[in-house]
Design a protein around this motif. Structure first.
Motif, PDB file in Angstrom:
ATOM      1  N   GLY A 179       0.791  -1.227   0.000  1.00  0.00           N
ATOM      2  CA  GLY A 179       0.000   0.000   0.000  1.00  0.00           C
ATOM      3  C   GLY A 179       0.817   1.268   0.000  1.00  0.00           C
ATOM      4  N   GLY A 180       2.117   1.153  -0.280  1.00  0.00           N
ATOM      5  CA  GLY A 180       2.953   2.327  -0.422  1.00  0.00           C
ATOM      6  C   GLY A 180       3.567   2.848   0.866  1.00  0.00           C
ATOM      7  N   GLU A 181       4.060   4.076   0.777  1.00  0.00           N
ATOM      8  CA  GLU A 181       4.832   4.664   1.866  1.00  0.00           C
ATOM      9  C   GLU A 181       4.080   4.756   3.185  1.00  0.00           C
ATOM     10  OE1 GLU A 181       6.862   8.327   1.073  1.00  0.00           O
ATOM     11  OE2 GLU A 181       7.914   7.493  -0.658  1.00  0.00           O
ATOM     12  N   VAL A 187       1.799   2.866   4.466  1.00  0.00           N
ATOM     13  CA  VAL A 187       1.719   1.570   5.133  1.00  0.00           C
ATOM     14  C   VAL A 187       3.099   1.121   5.607  1.00  0.00           C
ATOM     15  CG1 VAL A 187       1.039  -0.853   4.891  1.00  0.00           C
ATOM     16  CG2 VAL A 187      -0.354   0.959   3.849  1.00  0.00           C
ATOM     17  N   VAL A 188       4.116   1.351   4.803  1.00  0.00           N
ATOM     18  CA  VAL A 188       5.475   0.989   5.229  1.00  0.00           C
ATOM     19  C   VAL A 188       5.841   1.783   6.493  1.00  0.00           C
ATOM     20  CG1 VAL A 188       7.930   0.946   4.605  1.00  0.00           C
ATOM     21  CG2 VAL A 188       6.192   0.309   2.907  1.00  0.00           C
ATOM     22  N   ARG A 189       5.487   3.056   6.538  1.00  0.00           N
ATOM     23  CA  ARG A 189       5.775   3.871   7.719  1.00  0.00           C
ATOM     24  C   ARG A 189       5.044   3.322   8.945  1.00  0.00           C
ATOM     25  NH1 ARG A 189       9.544   6.649  10.163  1.00  0.00           N
ATOM     26  NH2 ARG A 189       9.884   8.022   8.417  1.00  0.00           N
ATOM     27  N   ARG A 190       3.768   2.976   8.788  1.00  0.00           N
ATOM     28  CA  ARG A 190       3.014   2.421   9.921  1.00  0.00           C
ATOM     29  C   ARG A 190       3.626   1.103  10.377  1.00  0.00           C
ATOM     30  NH1 ARG A 190      -1.706   3.631   6.878  1.00  0.00           N
ATOM     31  NH2 ARG A 190      -2.165   1.407   6.741  1.00  0.00           N
ATOM     32  N   LEU A 191       4.040   0.274   9.424  1.00  0.00           N
ATOM     33  CA  LEU A 191       4.660  -1.006   9.758  1.00  0.00           C
ATOM     34  C   LEU A 191       5.945  -0.787  10.558  1.00  0.00           C
ATOM     35  CD1 LEU A 191       4.842  -4.108   9.419  1.00  0.00           C
ATOM     36  CD2 LEU A 191       6.049  -3.667   7.262  1.00  0.00           C
ATOM     37  N   VAL A 192       6.786   0.105  10.093  1.00  0.00           N
ATOM     38  CA  VAL A 192       8.042   0.397  10.785  1.00  0.00           C
ATOM     39  C   VAL A 192       7.774   0.968  12.174  1.00  0.00           C
ATOM     40  CG1 VAL A 192      10.065   1.929  10.763  1.00  0.00           C
ATOM     41  CG2 VAL A 192       9.440   0.629   8.709  1.00  0.00           C
ATOM     42  N   ASP A 193       6.818   1.878  12.272  1.00  0.00           N
ATOM     43  CA  ASP A 193       6.499   2.454  13.580  1.00  0.00           C
ATOM     44  C   ASP A 193       5.979   1.391  14.536  1.00  0.00           C
ATOM     45  OD1 ASP A 193       7.395   4.977  12.921  1.00  0.00           O
ATOM     46  OD2 ASP A 193       5.393   5.737  12.421  1.00  0.00           O
ATOM     47  N   ARG A 194       5.133   0.486  14.035  1.00  0.00           N
ATOM     48  CA  ARG A 194       4.631  -0.596  14.896  1.00  0.00           C
ATOM     49  C   ARG A 194       5.774  -1.501  15.331  1.00  0.00           C
ATOM     50  NH1 ARG A 194       1.905  -1.701  19.016  1.00  0.00           N
ATOM     51  NH2 ARG A 194       1.063  -3.799  19.095  1.00  0.00           N
ATOM     52  N   GLY A 247      -2.414  -5.609   9.840  1.00  0.00           N
ATOM     53  CA  GLY A 247      -3.419  -6.207   8.971  1.00  0.00           C
ATOM     54  C   GLY A 247      -2.923  -6.525   7.567  1.00  0.00           C
ATOM     55  N   ILE A 248      -1.641  -6.772   7.433  1.00  0.00           N
ATOM     56  CA  ILE A 248      -1.073  -7.115   6.125  1.00  0.00           C
ATOM     57  C   ILE A 248      -1.588  -8.490   5.708  1.00  0.00           C
ATOM     58  CG2 ILE A 248       1.069  -7.480   4.830  1.00  0.00           C
ATOM     59  CD1 ILE A 248       0.556  -4.540   5.904  1.00  0.00           C
ATOM     60  N   ASP A 249      -1.959  -8.611   4.459  1.00  0.00           N
ATOM     61  CA  ASP A 249      -2.438  -9.878   3.907  1.00  0.00           C
ATOM     62  C   ASP A 249      -1.513 -11.018   4.342  1.00  0.00           C
ATOM     63  OD1 ASP A 249      -3.965 -11.476   1.705  1.00  0.00           O
ATOM     64  OD2 ASP A 249      -1.827 -11.747   1.251  1.00  0.00           O
ATOM     65  N   ALA A 250      -2.095 -12.108   4.818  1.00  0.00           N
ATOM     66  CA  ALA A 250      -1.316 -13.208   5.399  1.00  0.00           C
ATOM     67  C   ALA A 250      -0.332 -13.813   4.399  1.00  0.00           C
ATOM     68  CB  ALA A 250      -2.252 -14.280   5.943  1.00  0.00           C
ATOM     69  N   MET A 295       8.935  -8.234  13.677  1.00  0.00           N
ATOM     70  CA  MET A 295       8.423  -7.816  12.369  1.00  0.00           C
ATOM     71  C   MET A 295       7.178  -8.610  11.999  1.00  0.00           C
ATOM     72  SD  MET A 295       8.425  -5.775   9.838  1.00  0.00           S
ATOM     73  CE  MET A 295       9.964  -4.849   9.917  1.00  0.00           C
ATOM     74  N   ALA A 296       7.162  -9.911  12.270  1.00  0.00           N
ATOM     75  CA  ALA A 296       5.973 -10.724  11.972  1.00  0.00           C
ATOM     76  C   ALA A 296       4.767 -10.215  12.749  1.00  0.00           C
ATOM     77  CB  ALA A 296       6.243 -12.198  12.279  1.00  0.00           C
ATOM     78  N   LYS A 297       4.973  -9.858  14.006  1.00  0.00           N
ATOM     79  CA  LYS A 297       3.866  -9.315  14.810  1.00  0.00           C
ATOM     80  C   LYS A 297       3.422  -7.961  14.262  1.00  0.00           C
ATOM     81  CE  LYS A 297       2.033  -8.543  19.384  1.00  0.00           C
ATOM     82  NZ  LYS A 297       0.733  -8.340  18.808  1.00  0.00           N
ATOM     83  N   ALA A 298       4.357  -7.126  13.878  1.00  0.00           N
ATOM     84  CA  ALA A 298       4.005  -5.825  13.293  1.00  0.00           C
ATOM     85  C   ALA A 298       3.193  -6.019  12.012  1.00  0.00           C
ATOM     86  CB  ALA A 298       5.268  -5.007  13.024  1.00  0.00           C
ATOM     87  N   LEU A 299       3.582  -6.972  11.184  1.00  0.00           N
ATOM     88  CA  LEU A 299       2.828  -7.263   9.959  1.00  0.00           C
ATOM     89  C   LEU A 299       1.397  -7.685  10.290  1.00  0.00           C
ATOM     90  CD1 LEU A 299       5.643  -9.147   8.046  1.00  0.00           C
ATOM     91  CD2 LEU A 299       4.483  -7.095   7.181  1.00  0.00           C
TER      92      LEU A 299
END
Length: 135
Positions: free
Chosen positions: A18-20, A22-29, A110-113, A102-106
């Motif tokens: 989903g682009g930047e 989502v990547v930012r939210r993933l990294v922050d999580r 709500g990243i597609d499994a 990282m797996a938990k952050a994903l």
């Protein structure tokens, strides 16, 4: 020729995520979890007190690694991941904590499994290559 349908696969993992934003939210999580969860204490200990710089660097790196903008290389040149991480003692425990975090952050984002599983497998290869100590 007709326009691409909404069902067409994304061109890159960056697009599929989903682009930047989502990547930012993933990294922050990821960094929030690392900072808060005792199960990631060994990993957290490798980082500076403030995680702001680490957050930005991982965000910039992941954007390019996932097939998006090359923010990291534009700022710092080639990532040279192993060389940049050699000052830090990274063993199996630290690798596994990074991957679990990282797996938990994903999952939390709500990243597609299926996409998350492919990313975790790719992350494993890189994380394992980063090890520079036993255990």
């Amino acid at each position: 020729m007709s326009a691409a349908s909404d069902d067409a696969p994304a061109a890159t993992a960056f697009d599929a995520l989903g682009g930047e934003a989502v990547v930012r939210r993933l990294v922050d999580r990821f960094y929030d979890l690392m900072d808060l969860e005792p199960g990631y204490a060994d990993l957290r200990a490798l980082h500076p007190t403030s995680l702001d710089g680490s957050r930005d660097k991982l965000f910039w790196f992941l954007c390019g690694w996932l097939g998006g903008p090359s923010h990291y290389t534009e700022r710092f040149g080639h990532p040279r991941l192993r060389a940049r991480h050699l000052p830090y003692a990274i063993g199996i425990r630290e690798r596994d904590q990074w991957l679990a975090c990282m797996a938990k952050a994903l999952r939390d984002e709500g990243i597609d499994a299926d996409l998350a599983q492919r990313l975790v497998e790719a992350f494993f290869n890189t994380a394992d290559w980063m090890r520079n100590k036993g255990g």
